[in-house]
Design an enzyme around this catalytic site. Structure first.
Site, mmCIF file in Angstrom:
data_model
loop_
_atom_site.group_PDB
_atom_site.id
_atom_site.type_symbol
_atom_site.label_atom_id
_atom_site.label_comp_id
_atom_site.label_asym_id
_atom_site.label_seq_id
_atom_site.Cartn_x
_atom_site.Cartn_y
_atom_site.Cartn_z
ATOM 1 N N ASP A 79 -49.506 -22.375 8.848
ATOM 2 C CA ASP A 79 -50.616 -22.906 9.630
ATOM 3 C C ASP A 79 -50.483 -22.616 11.116
ATOM 4 O OD1 ASP A 79 -51.659 -23.935 7.262
ATOM 5 O OD2 ASP A 79 -52.352 -25.754 8.258
ATOM 6 N N CYS A 120 -44.698 -24.507 3.437
ATOM 7 C CA CYS A 120 -45.763 -24.824 4.388
ATOM 8 C C CYS A 120 -47.033 -25.330 3.692
ATOM 9 C CB CYS A 120 -46.056 -23.596 5.251
ATOM 10 S SG CYS A 120 -46.957 -23.970 6.770
ATOM 11 N N ASP A 121 -48.004 -25.740 4.526
ATOM 12 C CA ASP A 121 -49.147 -26.550 4.096
ATOM 13 C C ASP A 121 -49.851 -26.080 2.822
ATOM 14 O OD1 ASP A 121 -48.540 -27.256 6.763
ATOM 15 O OD2 ASP A 121 -50.561 -28.016 7.077
ATOM 16 N N LYS A 122 -50.165 -24.791 2.746
ATOM 17 C CA LYS A 122 -51.012 -24.325 1.642
ATOM 18 C C LYS A 122 -50.226 -23.981 0.390
ATOM 19 C CE LYS A 122 -54.479 -24.682 4.432
ATOM 20 N NZ LYS A 122 -53.720 -25.171 5.601
ATOM 21 N N CYS A 192 -43.281 -28.610 9.567
ATOM 22 C CA CYS A 192 -43.410 -29.469 10.749
ATOM 23 C C CYS A 192 -42.746 -30.819 10.535
ATOM 24 C CB CYS A 192 -44.879 -29.689 11.079
ATOM 25 S SG CYS A 192 -45.796 -28.175 11.318
ATOM 26 N N SER A 468 -55.476 -31.123 11.165
ATOM 27 C CA SER A 468 -54.053 -31.123 10.848
ATOM 28 C C SER A 468 -53.617 -32.548 10.566
ATOM 29 C CB SER A 468 -53.253 -30.557 12.026
ATOM 30 O OG SER A 468 -51.872 -30.833 11.872
#
Length: 564
Positions: A79, A120-122, A192, A468
């Site tokens: 991201d 990560c996010d996805k 993150c 986010s």
């Protein structure tokens, strides 16, 4: 009988055997369970810096347990890196690209099981979507969060970097000071170090029962993370022998448990679109947004983790993580839902006296009775929109102001830099949803910049774009229908008064229905940004509405969870 063991003498047996013998695979190994280790890794981002080693650990554990491991590579979006091009339009579409990549590699090769390394996010939602679609013995390994650093003696992380861009724009921080933050904010691999979408989805994976208990959150590349990875490699071989498949675990009860955990920790609102997509790929006929509405007032906020409070994700890990949240939710969860660890979710929960109640509060003494996420509705969002209540101060339950309409985040950021945004404004960012973008455009950078510019306490944001989990402030996201589908957001004009009432869970514009309809009729068709030739244009043609998960396959007809 393993589906991967082809009949001797057939074409597919012969050509595959020739290929595998050239790789040094023995006849004995060819008869073992064949398992894909999906490594969504890339050297473009620190999120993935440790996954190659994690893959090695998982593959070795699979071999020792009697399986045959094959590493499968996919797209690896970040991201904070893959968002650079086309205003982050590629981010959400990469989720569904990964789903289809996994299907092609696993189904094409007729493998027997899957272990996904999620970072990560996805990647986590993509992996869970693929596992639900393919319905093989499978599980997820959580890649974990990155350690934070120190700057001028104070702890700093990527959230501080993100928000400080607004401080530079407002002239309260120099570029040199921001550069210093970037030098110190990240001290290791992983996602993150806040309760953003990545850590939220890691917890969703465990709440669904698809990651081993005690998996999330976890410090990336830590001994505990690698121990879970090794255990997952052993466990996948057992799942194949027991014939426990993804849809045995991802059920309506599991979806409900995941929603409750997200509400209880104030997780990213992006988890809702992803949980919806997981349900759709698993062919569960659940209206996830409606179910989230039903939970309002039923599930309180049990933890305040950055950006929702002072605690860090490391504190949540030490307090017991997702398992502790499930345990504190007690009888409000469905403890009979299954876990890939074997048995039920309830069988793997810690006792109450093992939980740090200062971090994960008991349900009888919550941090906030309202819960962390809510669905708001009104004439701006007839199908609903999402608000992270946990990131909005309790004394800011209502906001009213004139609309400032933007079609791009860059135009709004320009007004932050110029000082054109005024206290009381409601910033409307539209045409940024899955179809409009196409692929969702970032509104998250603007929201973070408003914090850094010290404007977030004085303005509100309403958007159909992507936010986010690190965002905070009076922000209404995932407005449905999106403007590109003819949603009322497309009818808003500069100066229209917008009302947000979190006590009443309402978001509206001071226009009568007839005026909204007349404005939309004048538009005839909502103008869409150009979709460049390639993946984004294909995505626009295929994508379902966001309230149906923005998936690329026809979702099943939905009912509200609990309906017969």
């Amino acid at each position: 009988m393993l589906r991967s063991n082809f009949e001797e003498g057939t074409t597919r047996w012969a050509v595959r055997r020739a290929q595998w013998r050239a790789l040094g695979i023995s006849d004995d190994e060819m008869l073992r369970p064949k398992i894909a280790v999906v490594n969504s890794s890339s050297s473009l981002s620190s999120c993935y810096g440790h996954l190659d080693e994690t893959s090695r650990v998982v593959q070795e554990a699979i071999r020792e347990a009697g399986g045959l491991a094959f590493e499968v590579r996919t797209t690896a979006p970040s991201d904070f890196v893959t968002s650079a091009g086309r205003e982050a339009r590629y981010l959400l579409p990469t989720r569904d690209l990964i789903v289809n990549e996994i299907e092609v590699m696993v189904e094409g090769a007729q493998l027997d099981g899957i272990v996904c390394l999620s970072s990560c996010d996805k990647t986590t939602p993509a992996h869970l979507m693929a596992l639900g679609r393919l319905n093989l013995p499978s599980l997820v390994v959580i890649g974990g969060y990155q350690g934070h650093g120190f700057c001028a003696g104070a702890p700093v992380d990527i959230d501080d970097v993100y928000e400080s861009v607004g401080a530079v724009a407002a002239g309260t921080m120099t570029v040199d000071e921001l550069t210093d933050l970037t030098e110190n904010a990240i001290v290791g691999p992983g996602v993150c170090a806040g309760l953003g979408t990545a850590n939220s989805m890691h917890m969703v994976a465990e709440a669904l029962g698809m990651a081993l208990p005690g998996s999330a959150p976890v410090l990336a590349a830590s001994p505990r993370m690698y121990e879970r990875a090794e255990a997952a490699g052993r466990r996948i071989v057992e799942l194949i022998r027991e014939d426990v498949r993804a849809r045995d675990v991802i059920t309506a009860a599991a979806i409900d448990n995941a929603l409750r955990v997200v509400v209880a920790v104030g997780g990213s609102i992006n988890t809702i679109r992803h949980i919806t997509a997981i349900a759709a790929e698993t062919e569960l006929p659940i209206d996830v947004v409606a179910r989230l509405s039903q939970l309002q007032g039923e599930v309180p906020l049990l933890a305040r983790v950055r950006p929702n409070g002072a605690h860090r994700v490391a504190d949540l890990e030490r307090a017991g993580g997702c398992a502790a949240v499930l345990a504190q939710l007690g009888s409000s969860i469905d403890g009979s839902a299954l876990s890939v660890a074997g048995g039920t979710i309830a069988e793997h929960l810690p006792p109450a006296d093992a939980i740090d109640a200062a971090v994960v509060r008991p349900i009888a003494d919550p941090a906030d009775v309202r819960g962390g996420i809510a669905v708001v509705r009104g004439n701006l969002a007839p199908d609903g929109a999402l608000v992270k209540l946990a990131a909005v101060p309790r004394d800011r339950v209502r906001f009213e102001g004139p609309a400032r309409v933007y079609e791009t985040e860059s135009a709004a950021m320009a007004d932050v830099r110029s000082g054109a945004i005024r206290s009381g404004d409601v910033l409307v960012l539209r045409g940024m949803g899955p179809r409009g973008g196409p692929g969702t455009v970032f509104a998250a950078g603007l929201v973070a910049a408003l914090v850094g510019a010290r404007l977030s306490a004085h303005v509100a944001v309403v958007t159909d774009g992507e936010l986010s989990g690190l965002n905070s402030g009076m922000t209404v996201g995932q407005v449905m229908p999106e403007a590109a589908e003819g949603g009322p957001l497309a009818a808003v004009e500069d100066g229209d008064r917008i009302f947000i009432d979190l006590a009443e869970l309402a978001v509206s514009v001071d226009l009568i229905d007839e005026t909204i309809a007349e404005r939309l009729a004048r538009l005839a068709t909502v103008p869409l940004p150009e979709a460049p030739r390639g993946w984004l244009s294909m995505y626009r043609e295929l994508v379902a509405p966001i309230y149906r998960g923005a998936v690329l396959v026809p979702p099943p007809a939905v009912t509200t969870a609990g309906d017969s």
